[in-house]
Design a protein around this motif. Structure first.
Motif, mmCIF file in Angstrom:
data_model
loop_
_atom_site.group_PDB
_atom_site.id
_atom_site.type_symbol
_atom_site.label_atom_id
_atom_site.label_comp_id
_atom_site.label_asym_id
_atom_site.label_seq_id
_atom_site.Cartn_x
_atom_site.Cartn_y
_atom_site.Cartn_z
ATOM 1 N N ALA A 54 39.942 16.852 -15.908
ATOM 2 C CA ALA A 54 38.749 16.002 -15.801
ATOM 3 C C ALA A 54 38.902 15.008 -14.649
ATOM 4 O O ALA A 54 37.983 14.769 -13.873
ATOM 5 N N THR A 121 36.766 9.616 -18.705
ATOM 6 C CA THR A 121 36.614 9.829 -17.267
ATOM 7 C C THR A 121 35.122 9.893 -16.962
ATOM 8 O O THR A 121 34.315 10.096 -17.872
ATOM 9 N N ARG A 129 32.015 21.550 -12.633
ATOM 10 C CA ARG A 129 32.346 22.138 -13.932
ATOM 11 C C ARG A 129 32.258 23.651 -13.855
ATOM 12 O O ARG A 129 31.770 24.220 -12.891
ATOM 13 N N ALA A 225 37.616 20.135 -21.333
ATOM 14 C CA ALA A 225 37.191 18.953 -20.588
ATOM 15 C C ALA A 225 36.062 19.233 -19.611
ATOM 16 O O ALA A 225 35.109 18.440 -19.520
ATOM 17 N N ILE A 226 36.128 20.325 -18.887
ATOM 18 C CA ILE A 226 35.146 20.470 -17.805
ATOM 19 C C ILE A 226 34.236 21.684 -17.963
ATOM 20 O O ILE A 226 33.421 21.956 -17.088
ATOM 21 N N GLY A 231 33.569 15.883 -19.088
ATOM 22 C CA GLY A 231 34.469 14.772 -18.844
ATOM 23 C C GLY A 231 35.426 14.612 -20.001
ATOM 24 O O GLY A 231 35.311 15.298 -21.026
ATOM 25 N N PHE A 232 36.395 13.709 -19.794
ATOM 26 C CA PHE A 232 37.428 13.518 -20.805
ATOM 27 C C PHE A 232 37.084 12.327 -21.691
ATOM 28 O O PHE A 232 36.649 11.291 -21.206
#
Lengths: 324, 553
Positions: A54, A121, A129, A225-226, A231-232
């Motif tokens: 991320a 993040t 992504r 995450a992506i 995002g994280f």
């Protein structure tokens, strides 16, 4: 009728999306445990990979660089686990728990330090992504009844990593049961002395298994995450590493049954999301926390008695030491 | 095959057979233990060469060195006349050396075929390796008359067949020298016969076989040459034809200067321990002790002699009520023990039976415990050290301190971990623990194993003192000189049975050696002259055998 069908397809569609990290992590665990290294740090490796991927995506804007970074971190953590378990013959569980705790803390600390957003993040734009891939002619074929819907909704429209996860299952099977590496991998988890006396390095073999485990966990974390999210957020793996481990044990350390177990957990999760706020006959509306807890409750029940005798690799968790 | 002359010169015989493997001055230590010292060995091609020695003589270490599992500290290995360095098993395999380990190196969940190709695959893909191996193995099976179902799971195979898989594994890797480490230990007599047939076939096909064993019968049955190891050294090489069981037994056990303890003659009293038809069958169903009879009286020392592994250990454990009896009975000072009414070590202690076990680390003490804790094991229920709820540690330590002072255990620190004492001091601590309880009967296994010379004498004196105080003492030892210098009566065991009894003062090594090989006393005595006709008939061997003393190197 049509309505029920489309709900079913959508649920299965969601199942695939939810099950993807589980499948990846379960295959990761499979390689590690078949070589005799207990790995409950799947969770930590995924979380670490999720965070770094991320961050990388947020800074560089490249999903591919993010994937590389995620895999890199996860492999580094896997090597740390390998160093503790293989070279220094430490306790596998202790090492793995340490990694999980380390990563859980470190991701938050670094997240706050780098982005000042309370551990999350920045939200990623879609270029950074892995986005859904529409299969050719999805719109046209989608017009057809039943098959068309299956093609458009279930098969098409997932991101690349979902397909990677699905392809990994037959690939893992092939590697483990049809290649020389797989034969040695299975042997070293059962009787490392037999491998050693055959003139093969036990440590090198196990390190390779652990690295494969790291790569797969890295992909899983990056996906969370992506691809699945943008995002994280702190602790975003939320125990999926443990669920994957459970799925692998349900599958008795074999790829195909482990896949089915992952899909079952995915389905439960997808159902849980669907059923929120929907009144169920007789019971009425089921409280959301209960539904969310369902996969975990099921894990306990299944592990406690329904999977039959799961025979682990014989030498699992035992450090290898030449006599004397 | 190039160095025939130089290699042959090193052997005792004038044979000019090519040499398959030669060792020169091999030494290996583990810490302060010299497992192998200056070993020279010469094995001829297409021969079955036996290596015999007692447990702990260093045979397995030596074989592990030849198989590259350990690296020697010093020395040279020559295969077919060429000097080789064996850093790992792969080097050994490449040099044509194969090994059948005592504990099989097989993956239970694999098929025979998979086990054979493990580590010797012909490519990255399994199918092609498997197909290649199947062809090759079918050929090998035919050539060497070794039948194994290639697709069976190893865990489903009986032990004898698993061993054949190990042999096939070695042959598949192109082994021309095959090492078998105690191959018959796990086999039934029938399986043993089959194995020997296989070995003979291998020999005719040009394979060199190194057979490691401590069983004399096997050496005599199958080998062409034999080397004897004792205490980490190679003490003798013989052609099997020109030697016999008795000589080998003597060489294995060794002859040392008899210690003079100038003891008073024994004054035996009542029978305190009596075994009648005592029979012990172990977990694997092997009969270890067969119909043993014995009476142990107060004020005497009985020594049990025998080549190790002939049932002495099991006898000792049965007498100490650790190993249950299968048949027969045991009378411990009025108390009767039978298979139906078994006893246990705690009860035996109450009856006044002290036991100094053979293996002090397994049965004698807990090495991780402090010396104080080890000094009360078995007597930890004694009122003197226990309060109503808790144990009085200070009293335990005082007790230990007293023992250490009395028996000169060094260093005299009760809190030191048991493992940190030397072997002799550990033994003294155990002896102190048992003797100070004033047992009526004292069973002692290998009283001085791994103990330095000074401590040996001390321990011997303590044992004789116990006897003089009226205790009934039984000593099991593989050290013949120890047995002879301590015992008032010597009982000799062979293959689980009592061969006979000799009075301690009349015993000589040759007679005992013959009896340890299974010859009854009267024949052992009468047939003691070299080349005498009686001996020929007893042993069914040529009369030119030499029984003259072979001093060790």
């Amino acid at each position: 009728m049509d309505d029920i069908f489309s709900v079913l397809v959508l649920t299965l569609d969601a199942t695939l999306r939810v099950a993807t990290p589980l499948i990846l992590a379960a295959m990761a665990g499979l390689f590690s445990e078949r070589s005799g290294i207990i790995d409950i740090s799947l969770e930590g490796k995924m979380l670490g990979a999720a965070f770094i991927s991320a961050c990388t995506a947020a800074v560089t804007g490249s999903a591919w660089l993010a994937l590389m970074a995620g895999i890199g971190v996860s492999v580094a953590l896997a090597l740390l686990h390998g160093l503790a378990c293989i070279t220094y013959r430490g306790n596998h569980v202790v090492s793995a728990v340490a990694i999980n705790i380390l990563v859980a803390g470190l991701t938050v600390v670094l997240g706050i330090a780098w982005f000042e957003r309370g551990g999350t993040t920045p939200a990623l734009p879609s270029e950074a992504r892995f986005m859904p891939i529409e299969w050719p002619l999805a719109e046209i074929i989608g017009q057809l009844p039943v098959l068309g819907t299956l093609y458009k909704e279930l098969l098409s429209g997932h991101n690349l990593l979902v397909y990677v996860a699905l392809l990994l299952v037959p690939l893992s099977w092939w590697v483990i049961y049809r290649s020389r590496f797989g034969l040695r991998l299975r042997a070293v988890g059962e009787n490392p002395q037999a491998v050693d006396t055959a003139g093969i390095s036990v440590a090198f073999l196990r390190y390779r298994a652990v690295i494969i485990c790291g790569v797969l966990c890295g992909i899983a974390g990056t996906y969370i995450a992506i691809a699945q999210n943008a995002g994280f957020t702190r602790d975003m793996t939320a125990g999926q590493g443990y669920i994957a481990l459970a799925a692998m044990i349900f599958g008795k350390w074999r790829p195909a049954p482990a896949l089915l177990a992952c899909l079952m957990f995915g389905l439960l999760d997808a159902l849980a999301i669907r059923m929120q706020g929907v009144p169920v006959p007789v019971i009425g509306e089921v409280p959301v926390p209960l539904i969310q807890a369902l996969p975990y409750i099921l894990t306990v029940i299944l592990l406690a008695g329904f999977i039959g005798k799961a025979v682990a690799p014989k030498a699992i968790g035992e450090p290898y030491l030449k006599e004397r | 095959m190039t160095d025939i002359e130089s290699a042959a010169n090193r052997t005792t015989e004038k044979k000019t057979l090519p040499v398959a493997i030669e060792l020169r001055g091999i030494s290996k230590s583990f810490g302060s233990v010299h497992a192998n010292q200056d070993i020279d060995l010469c094995v001829h091609k297409s021969a079955i060469h036996g290596i015999i020695g007692e447990n702990g003589a260093g045979k397995s270490t030596l074989m592990s060195i030849i198989y590259g599992f350990y690296e020697a500290d010093r020395g040279e290995i020559l295969v077919n006349g060429q000097s080789v360095r064996l850093h790992n098993s792969q080097d050994a395999i490449a040099a044509g050396i194969g090994m059948v380990h005592q504990h099989f190196m097989l993956v239970d969940t694999f098929t025979v075929l998979e086990n054979v190709i493990l580590g010797a695959e012909s490519g990255g893909l399994l199918n092609q390796s498997l197909n290649h191996a199947r062809e090759e193995l079918t050929r090998l099976e035919r050539e060497y008359n070794l039948k194994v179902d290639l697709d069976a799971l190893v865990s489903d195979l009986p032990v004898g067949e698993q061993q054949r898989v190990e042999i096939l594994k070695a042959l598949y890797r192109g082994a021309e020298i095959l090492i078998l480490d105690e191959p018959t230990g796990v086999l039934t007599p029938q399986e043993t016969d089959q194995l020997f047939e296989i070995l003979k076939t291998l020999k005719t096909q040009g394979v060199t076989v190194l057979l490691i064993t401590h069983k004399l019968r096997e050496i005599m049955d199958i080998t062409d040459e034999v080397s004897v190891m004792r205490g980490g050294r190679m003490v003798a090489h013989r052609l099997t034809q020109e030697t016999d069981k008795e000589t080998l037994a003597e060489l294995m056990v060794g002859r040392k200067v008899r210690l003079e303890l100038n003891q008073k003659p024994a004054t035996p009293g009542n029978v305190l321990l009596k075994a009648e038809n005592l029979t012990v069958v172990d977990d694997k169903g092997v009969t270890r002790v067969k119909g043993f009879n014995m009476e142990l009286k107060a004020g005497e020392i009985i020594g049990i002699a025998g080549v190790s592994g002939n049932g002495q250990s099991e006898l000792l454990q049965a007498l100490a009520c650790i190993q249950p009896l299968s048949q027969g009975s045991l009378q411990i000072h009025q108390h009767s023990v039978t298979p139906e009414s078994p006893c246990n070590p705690a009860k035996a202690r109450e009856l006044g039976l002290g036991h100094i076990p053979e293996d002090r680390h397994q049965l004698g003490m807990v090495t991780r415990f402090s010396a104080a804790e080890s000094s009360i094991l078995g007597f930890h229920r004694n009122e003197s050290i226990n309060g109503s709820l808790l144990m009085h540690n200070s009293k335990v330590e005082k007790h230990c301190e007293a023992l250490m002072e009395q028996f000169d255990v060094r260093p005299p620190h009760p809190q030191l971990k048991s493992a940190n004492f030397s072997g002799g001091n550990q033994q003294k601590l155990i002896i102190a623990r048992e003797m100070t309880q004033n047992p009526r009967i004292l069973l002692v296994g290998q009283p001085t194993r791994g103990v330095d010379i000074g401590a040996i004498e001390f321990i011997h004196r303590q044992l004789i003192e116990m006897r003089d105080q009226g205790c009934a003492v039984l000593v099991v030892s593989v050290e013949l000189d120890e047995i002879m210098s301590l015992s008032d009566r010597i009982l000799v065991m062979c293959e689980g049975s009592l061969v006979g009894e000799v009075a301690g003062k009349d015993a000589d090594e040759r007679t005992l050696g013959l009896m340890m090989a299974g010859t009854p006393l009267d024949k052992a005595r009468s047939g003691s002259g070299p080349g005498s006709p009686q001996q020929k008939t007893i042993n069914e061997r040529p009369a030119h055998q030499i029984l003259s003393p072979e001093t060790s190197g």
